[in-house]
Design a protein around this motif. Structure first.
Motif, short mmCIF file in Angstrom:
data_model
loop_
_atom_site.label_atom_id
_atom_site.label_comp_id
_atom_site.label_asym_id
_atom_site.label_seq_id
_atom_site.Cartn_x
_atom_site.Cartn_y
_atom_site.Cartn_z
N LEU A 18 86.53 18.18 -2.19
CA LEU A 18 86.13 16.82 -2.55
C LEU A 18 85.01 16.33 -1.64
O LEU A 18 84.00 15.80 -2.12
CB LEU A 18 87.33 15.88 -2.44
CG LEU A 18 87.01 14.37 -2.51
CD1 LEU A 18 86.46 13.99 -3.87
CD2 LEU A 18 88.25 13.54 -2.18
N VAL A 19 85.18 16.51 -0.33
CA VAL A 19 84.16 16.07 0.63
C VAL A 19 82.84 16.80 0.40
O VAL A 19 81.76 16.19 0.42
CB VAL A 19 84.65 16.29 2.07
CG1 VAL A 19 83.52 16.08 3.08
CG2 VAL A 19 85.81 15.34 2.38
N ASP A 20 82.91 18.10 0.15
CA ASP A 20 81.69 18.88 -0.07
C ASP A 20 80.93 18.40 -1.31
O ASP A 20 79.71 18.21 -1.28
CB ASP A 20 82.03 20.36 -0.22
CG ASP A 20 82.48 20.99 1.09
OD1 ASP A 20 82.24 20.38 2.15
OD2 ASP A 20 83.07 22.09 1.05
N ILE A 21 81.66 18.18 -2.42
CA ILE A 21 81.02 17.76 -3.66
C ILE A 21 80.45 16.35 -3.52
O ILE A 21 79.32 16.06 -3.93
CB ILE A 21 82.00 17.81 -4.84
CG1 ILE A 21 82.44 19.25 -5.10
CG2 ILE A 21 81.38 17.22 -6.11
CD1 ILE A 21 83.51 19.39 -6.17
N GLU A 65 93.74 21.23 -13.62
CA GLU A 65 93.34 19.87 -13.25
C GLU A 65 94.54 19.00 -12.89
O GLU A 65 94.47 18.14 -12.01
CB GLU A 65 92.56 19.23 -14.40
CG GLU A 65 91.99 17.86 -14.05
CD GLU A 65 91.23 17.23 -15.19
OE1 GLU A 65 90.80 16.07 -15.05
OE2 GLU A 65 91.06 17.91 -16.25
N GLY A 66 95.68 19.22 -13.56
CA GLY A 66 96.88 18.46 -13.23
C GLY A 66 97.33 18.68 -11.79
O GLY A 66 97.85 17.78 -11.14
N GLU A 120 86.09 18.48 -11.72
CA GLU A 120 85.09 19.18 -10.91
C GLU A 120 85.75 19.96 -9.78
O GLU A 120 85.37 21.10 -9.49
CB GLU A 120 84.08 18.18 -10.33
CG GLU A 120 83.25 17.44 -11.35
CD GLU A 120 82.32 16.43 -10.70
OE1 GLU A 120 81.32 16.86 -10.09
OE2 GLU A 120 82.62 15.22 -10.76
N ILE A 121 86.73 19.33 -9.15
CA ILE A 121 87.43 19.99 -8.04
C ILE A 121 88.24 21.17 -8.57
O ILE A 121 88.27 22.24 -7.97
CB ILE A 121 88.35 18.99 -7.31
CG1 ILE A 121 87.54 17.80 -6.79
CG2 ILE A 121 89.08 19.67 -6.15
CD1 ILE A 121 88.37 16.70 -6.20
N ALA A 122 88.89 20.95 -9.73
CA ALA A 122 89.69 22.02 -10.33
C ALA A 122 88.82 23.22 -10.68
O ALA A 122 89.21 24.37 -10.45
CB ALA A 122 90.40 21.49 -11.58
N GLU A 123 87.64 22.97 -11.23
CA GLU A 123 86.74 24.07 -11.58
C GLU A 123 86.24 24.79 -10.34
O GLU A 123 86.10 26.02 -10.35
CB GLU A 123 85.56 23.52 -12.39
CG GLU A 123 85.97 23.05 -13.79
CD GLU A 123 84.81 22.42 -14.54
OE1 GLU A 123 83.76 22.15 -13.90
OE2 GLU A 123 84.95 22.20 -15.76
#
Length: 291
Positions: free
Chosen positions: A20-23, A44-45, A35-38
């Motif tokens: 999350l921080v990186d994105i 995603e859940g 996005e994080i899940a990918e």
């Protein structure tokens, strides 16, 4: 005698937070769970479930709307830089503050104490029962808060060690499942005769999309509505956990979501089981009986 307890972040939570921080640092806009899940190649859940834990710890905030998503807090950047984690402190299952580090004093004496450096105002809870953890090491500390300050103190009643056991070892495999388009009548007997409180609802790929709770079925029957489908009454987007995660990850997710069961998925996001609070308690009790 002092015992310092490590507060390192569990890998599953740390990896989600770091992604999350990186994105966010790269794009400077709220980050979608998809996005994080990918990026991590998980369901995603599962990300939404971890985000509930991170929000309860004050590490992320969520923004609503079409351009919404998750944003890391300044505390999250501090966590990433130091690779440490604040552990929640609970009173009656409600998070009231966070411990940055803990030292156990006189653990082998009649009145062991726990010294904690904390975030949050704990003064309203002095002389009340509190619970700290689970720590990433799997330890939960319970007792009475006797001093509330930046350096707080509690009388320790018990220290419970939650085993590092993957969810796959305690979950119920291949649970009964439903589909959103199934008629509700099909599952009334299953819920009543087997005394299930919830049935996972999956899509054509076997990925969880909902949870059919017995309480909602009873409400639907009370309305005497006909031709009801599972999708009409199911809970959408139920929290999930990965089969490779530890028991203490399950406990943290259950507390964050205020639920007693989680759907278990594999790395492809497909349902492989269900884990309940009873499963966790049974495992801990069996280990204690052996000891």
């Amino acid at each position: 005698m002092f015992y310092s307890l490590s507060m390192g972040m569990s890998d599953s939570i740390y990896n989600v937070l770091k992604t999350l921080v990186d994105i966010y640092s790269r794009e400077n806009i709220p980050v979608k769970s998809k996005e994080i899940a990918e990026a991590l190649k998980v369901h995603e859940g599962y990300i939404r479930n971890i985000m509930s834990v991170l929000k309860s710890m004050g590490l992320v905030i969520s923004k609503a709307g079409p351009h919404g998503g998750y944003v890391p807090t300044s505390k999250a950047y501090d966590i990433i830089s130091k690779q440490t984690l604040s552990v929640p402190i609970y009173h009656n299952n409600t998070a009231i503050g966070y411990a940055l580090d803990i030292s156990l004093i006189g653990l082998l004496t009649e009145r062991p104490l726990a010294s904690m450096r904390v975030l949050g105002d704990l003064s309203p809870y002095v002389q009340k029962e509190v619970r700290v953890g689970p720590l990433p090491s799997g330890i939960v500390i319970m007792g009475k808060l006797i001093k509330a300050d930046l350096e707080s103190l509690m009388e320790v009643d018990s220290v419970v060690s939650i085993p590092h056991v993957p969810v796959s070892e305690i979950m119920t495999r291949k649970p009964v499942t439903a589909r959103p388009d199934d008629p509700l009548d099909k599952y009334i007997d299953v819920l009543s005769k087997r005394r299930y409180r919830g049935i996972p609802v999956v899509d054509e790929q076997g990925r969880p999309v909902g949870l059919l709770m017995s309480s909602r079925v009873v409400e639907a029957l009370a309305r005497c509505a006909g031709n009801i489908k599972v999708g009409d009454v199911m809970i959408l987007n139920p929290p999930v956990i990965n089969a490779s995660d530890d028991i203490y990850d399950v406990i943290g997710a259950m507390l964050a979501n205020n639920i007693g069961r989680l759907l278990v998925v594999d790395d492809e996001g497909k349902l492989v089981g269900i884990v309940t609070r009873t499963d966790i308690l049974s495992r801990i009790a069996s280990l204690e009986s052996i000891a």
